[in-house]
Design a protein around this motif. Sequence first.
Motif, mmCIF file in Angstrom:
data_model
loop_
_atom_site.group_PDB
_atom_site.id
_atom_site.type_symbol
_atom_site.label_atom_id
_atom_site.label_comp_id
_atom_site.label_asym_id
_atom_site.label_seq_id
_atom_site.Cartn_x
_atom_site.Cartn_y
_atom_site.Cartn_z
ATOM 1 N N GLU A 178 0.611 -0.942 0.005
ATOM 2 C CA GLU A 178 0.039 0.089 0.043
ATOM 3 C C GLU A 178 1.002 1.183 0.468
ATOM 4 O O GLU A 178 0.587 2.206 -0.429
ATOM 5 C CB GLU A 178 -1.876 -0.424 0.714
ATOM 6 C CG GLU A 178 -2.127 -1.195 1.044
ATOM 7 C CD GLU A 178 -3.537 -0.906 -0.507
ATOM 8 O OE1 GLU A 178 -3.650 0.081 -0.534
ATOM 9 O OE2 GLU A 178 -3.904 -1.574 -0.877
ATOM 10 N N TRP A 179 1.927 1.822 1.064
ATOM 11 C CA TRP A 179 2.841 2.318 1.059
ATOM 12 C C TRP A 179 3.339 2.656 -0.425
ATOM 13 O O TRP A 179 3.735 4.164 -1.305
ATOM 14 C CB TRP A 179 3.937 1.676 1.505
ATOM 15 C CG TRP A 179 5.342 2.922 1.360
ATOM 16 C CD1 TRP A 179 5.007 4.770 2.377
ATOM 17 C CD2 TRP A 179 6.568 3.347 0.830
ATOM 18 N NE1 TRP A 179 5.824 5.188 2.209
ATOM 19 C CE2 TRP A 179 6.912 4.380 0.911
ATOM 20 C CE3 TRP A 179 7.146 2.027 0.692
ATOM 21 C CZ2 TRP A 179 8.247 5.035 0.767
ATOM 22 C CZ3 TRP A 179 8.243 2.053 -0.675
ATOM 23 C CH2 TRP A 179 8.537 3.490 -0.115
ATOM 24 N N MET A 180 3.660 1.672 -1.428
ATOM 25 C CA MET A 180 4.317 1.194 -2.715
ATOM 26 C C MET A 180 3.427 2.016 -3.343
ATOM 27 O O MET A 180 3.851 2.716 -4.298
ATOM 28 C CB MET A 180 4.821 0.406 -3.144
ATOM 29 C CG MET A 180 6.000 -0.306 -2.446
ATOM 30 S SD MET A 180 6.270 -2.271 -2.571
ATOM 31 C CE MET A 180 6.952 -2.121 -4.330
ATOM 32 N N ARG A 181 1.909 2.056 -3.393
ATOM 33 C CA ARG A 181 1.136 2.142 -3.677
ATOM 34 C C ARG A 181 1.277 3.273 -3.660
ATOM 35 O O ARG A 181 0.740 4.603 -4.877
ATOM 36 C CB ARG A 181 -0.155 1.480 -4.521
ATOM 37 C CG ARG A 181 -1.170 1.678 -5.473
ATOM 38 C CD ARG A 181 -2.581 0.669 -5.071
ATOM 39 N NE ARG A 181 -2.219 -0.092 -5.731
ATOM 40 C CZ ARG A 181 -1.961 -1.310 -4.442
ATOM 41 N NH1 ARG A 181 -2.578 -1.559 -3.461
ATOM 42 N NH2 ARG A 181 -2.317 -2.520 -5.036
ATOM 43 N N ARG A 182 0.567 4.320 -2.549
ATOM 44 C CA ARG A 182 0.590 5.415 -2.085
ATOM 45 C C ARG A 182 1.709 6.196 -2.700
ATOM 46 O O ARG A 182 1.373 7.279 -2.741
ATOM 47 C CB ARG A 182 0.027 5.178 -1.198
ATOM 48 C CG ARG A 182 -0.275 6.916 -0.440
ATOM 49 C CD ARG A 182 -0.110 6.797 1.241
ATOM 50 N NE ARG A 182 0.344 6.994 2.239
ATOM 51 C CZ ARG A 182 0.632 5.359 2.390
ATOM 52 N NH1 ARG A 182 -0.274 4.633 2.542
ATOM 53 N NH2 ARG A 182 1.965 5.254 3.742
ATOM 54 N N GLU A 183 3.002 5.906 -2.371
ATOM 55 C CA GLU A 183 4.233 6.846 -1.964
ATOM 56 C C GLU A 183 4.674 6.900 -4.419
ATOM 57 O O GLU A 183 5.368 7.582 -4.494
ATOM 58 C CB GLU A 183 5.291 6.493 -1.555
ATOM 59 C CG GLU A 183 5.023 6.923 -0.386
ATOM 60 C CD GLU A 183 3.746 8.424 -0.030
ATOM 61 O OE1 GLU A 183 4.999 9.906 -0.981
ATOM 62 O OE2 GLU A 183 3.119 9.048 0.601
ATOM 63 N N GLN A 184 5.022 5.422 -4.707
ATOM 64 C CA GLN A 184 5.732 5.400 -5.459
ATOM 65 C C GLN A 184 5.454 5.338 -6.288
ATOM 66 O O GLN A 184 5.647 5.957 -7.321
ATOM 67 C CB GLN A 184 6.282 4.311 -5.213
ATOM 68 C CG GLN A 184 7.587 3.809 -4.234
ATOM 69 C CD GLN A 184 8.055 2.231 -4.157
ATOM 70 O OE1 GLN A 184 8.061 1.543 -4.167
ATOM 71 N NE2 GLN A 184 9.670 2.687 -4.380
ATOM 72 N N SER A 186 2.031 6.880 -7.683
ATOM 73 C CA SER A 186 1.516 7.750 -7.335
ATOM 74 C C SER A 186 2.198 8.973 -7.885
ATOM 75 O O SER A 186 2.409 10.732 -8.531
ATOM 76 C CB SER A 186 0.640 8.748 -6.072
ATOM 77 O OG SER A 186 2.031 8.520 -5.155
ATOM 78 N N ARG A 187 3.595 8.819 -7.089
ATOM 79 C CA ARG A 187 4.865 9.777 -7.913
ATOM 80 C C ARG A 187 5.169 9.513 -9.477
ATOM 81 O O ARG A 187 6.209 10.109 -10.257
ATOM 82 C CB ARG A 187 5.614 10.053 -6.972
ATOM 83 C CG ARG A 187 5.559 10.856 -5.614
ATOM 84 C CD ARG A 187 6.471 10.701 -4.089
ATOM 85 N NE ARG A 187 6.964 11.506 -5.023
ATOM 86 C CZ ARG A 187 8.013 12.018 -3.780
ATOM 87 N NH1 ARG A 187 8.360 11.834 -2.670
ATOM 88 N NH2 ARG A 187 8.941 12.864 -4.358
#
Length: 253
Positions: A178-184, A186-187
């Motif tokens: 989820e962190w990868m989806r949210r941070e990586q 998205s950017r």
Amino acid sequence: MMSDKWTAGRGPAEETWRVFRIMSEFVDGFDTMSRIPPAVSIFGSARLKPDDLDYARAERLAGELVARGFAVITGGGPGIMEAANKGACQAGGVSVGLNIFLPEEQIANRYQTVSLDFRYFFCRKVMFVKYAVAFVCFPGGFGTLDEFFESMTLIQTGKTQRFPVILIESSFWTPLIEWMRREQISRGFIDAKDLELCTITDDVEWAAARIADDWKAQQAARVEQPSLTAEGTVAGVHPRTSRPGRPFEDLSR
């Protein structure tokens, strides 16, 4: 000038002989590992105890893999590594331990039917990748995450053919994805499809069946292999470079 901390006691001759020690690890590893059946590399924390749920899962998974004709490869230590080696050994399969010299924590478990000892992490990591048809990662620390991200990088960049990367224990791995989806994603650092390179599950029987099905499909669809490097990754083409003061240079020919 390099600090004396790094140069003290290291003459040119010592550095040259280090190359031969590295070579010996590769030669020994290639010679031994080339004789094992198709294998699955299993990673996870060295600190988990036998009464932990994931210890039991790793032991059961290894038994399921052996029943399907696979060897099991681990880092040879305690915790998840011991559990996987134990499951493979007690199921009558090939149980490989790639042991590493460490200041602390690494104690070779007694369930290895094939054992190799390494001084160098990078030599050891080549064996995990070159001789495995799948990776399974249980919860763990830096080493487990290192192996997970290396497998994702190799597949994402096309340096190896795609193979199953399965993450056991959804409560541990889902927040990372989820962190990868949210941070990586998205950017724009990775593509959404990159997260399809791994699968999260709590079902080790399903994981073993998925690995077996993927291997059968690979065998059925096997075509001419691409040119491979010594560590078993795809050779690719030379980088195209542009150097200061020189025009763009295509080195792929």
